[in-house]
Motif scaffolding. Structure first.
Motif, short mmCIF file in Angstrom:
data_model
loop_
_atom_site.label_atom_id
_atom_site.label_comp_id
_atom_site.label_asym_id
_atom_site.label_seq_id
_atom_site.Cartn_x
_atom_site.Cartn_y
_atom_site.Cartn_z
N GLN A 1 2.36 1.86 -3.47
CA GLN A 1 1.27 2.27 -4.45
C GLN A 1 1.09 3.60 -4.15
O GLN A 1 0.88 4.59 -4.90
N SER A 2 0.95 4.30 -2.71
CA SER A 2 0.83 5.62 -2.26
C SER A 2 2.12 6.48 -2.91
O SER A 2 1.67 7.49 -3.56
N GLU B 1 0.89 -1.22 0.06
CA GLU B 1 0.13 0.00 0.04
C GLU B 1 0.80 1.39 -0.15
O GLU B 1 0.50 2.49 -0.80
#
Length: 261
Positions: A114-115, A111
């Motif tokens: 991806q951020s 995550e």
């Protein structure tokens, strides 16, 4: 080595709780193989910990633990074997928690990655927008300056049209009657070849073209030289970089004649 002192040091308890480093754990294993007293003490401590876990109700049902491992295809065969062996269930439960923790770490790392990618994309988009705004701002400034020259009543405006070398080209000259300063607006001229520049010339009757200055190929209104006297026309030729005192008439790109007042 004093075996009893070693046993009383608390290192075996830390060994069973997994609090030692990898090297320290291996050291205990070696000593247990070498000294039976240490191995016996480890077994006693393991049994005591297991008895305490059962008495306190902290040991999960073996069927439940086995079911959990059966439903987790990502666990390797060694982990499944440990779950179904005689290893204390508190150790199995700890292993499950460790694997779940690792899973969460992997998930959150993904995550985060991806951020970061989305943030990098936003930064790139912001930079592109900033460049577009800057380009638009420059165009507006150029347009405002051109309009100012067009509206200046002291300026004589001459539009130079393309000739045979470049029929679609054009440029605008502004000649100030008070200061005699000459300004040029490069509106549509082809990019000059490497090592060459455009040069503006003032044309008077009965005289060779007069150098009015070289200029850059850019969309800005550029101030060139001061030209005095009666000028009939202005023209632009392509010259070697730095300009020349004598015009290459055969390389004339645009020309404009002054309107008679």
């Amino acid at each position: 080595m004093d075996i009893q002192e070693y046993i009383s040091s608390g290192v075996l308890e830390s060994y069973l709780m997994g609090e030692l480093s990898e090297d320290e754990m291996l050291e205990v294993d070696k000593l247990a193989l070498k000294h039976s007293q240490i191995q016996i003490e480890i077994e006693k401590l393991r049994a005591s910990i297991h008895s305490y876990a059962e008495a306190s109700g902290n040991v999960p049902d073996r069927k439940i633990v086995t079911a959990i491992f059966d439903q987790a295809p990502q666990l390797n065969s060694e982990t499944r074997l440990v779950a179904k062996s005689q290893v204390p269930l508190w150790a199995v439960a700890a292993s499950v928690l460790l694997l779940v923790s690792i899973g969460f770490n992997i998930y959150f790392a993904s995550e985060l990655n991806q951020s970061q990618n989305e943030l990098d994309k936003l930064i790139a988009e912001k930079s592109a927008i900033a460049q577009e705004v800057e380009a638009t701002s420059q165009k507006l400034e150029y347009a405002e300056l051109r309009i100012a020259h067009f509206l200046n009543k002291d300026n004589i405006h001459v539009r130079m049209e393309g000739l045979t070398l470049s029929p679609d080209s054009y440029a605008n000259v502004f000649w100030n009657k008070k200061s005699n300063a000459v300004f040029i607006s490069v509106d549509n001229l082809p990019e000059p070849p490497r090592g060459h520049q455009y040069q503006l010339w003032a044309i008077k009757e009965g005289q060779p073209p007069i150098d009015a200055g070289i200029f850059d190929h850019s969309n800005v209104v550029q101030k060139l030289k001061v030209i005095r006297g009666d000028v009939l026309a202005f023209a632009v030729t392509l010259e070697r970089e730095g300009g020349t005192p004598n015009a290459s008439v055969e390389k004339t790109y645009v020309k404009g004649i002054l309107k008679k007042s």
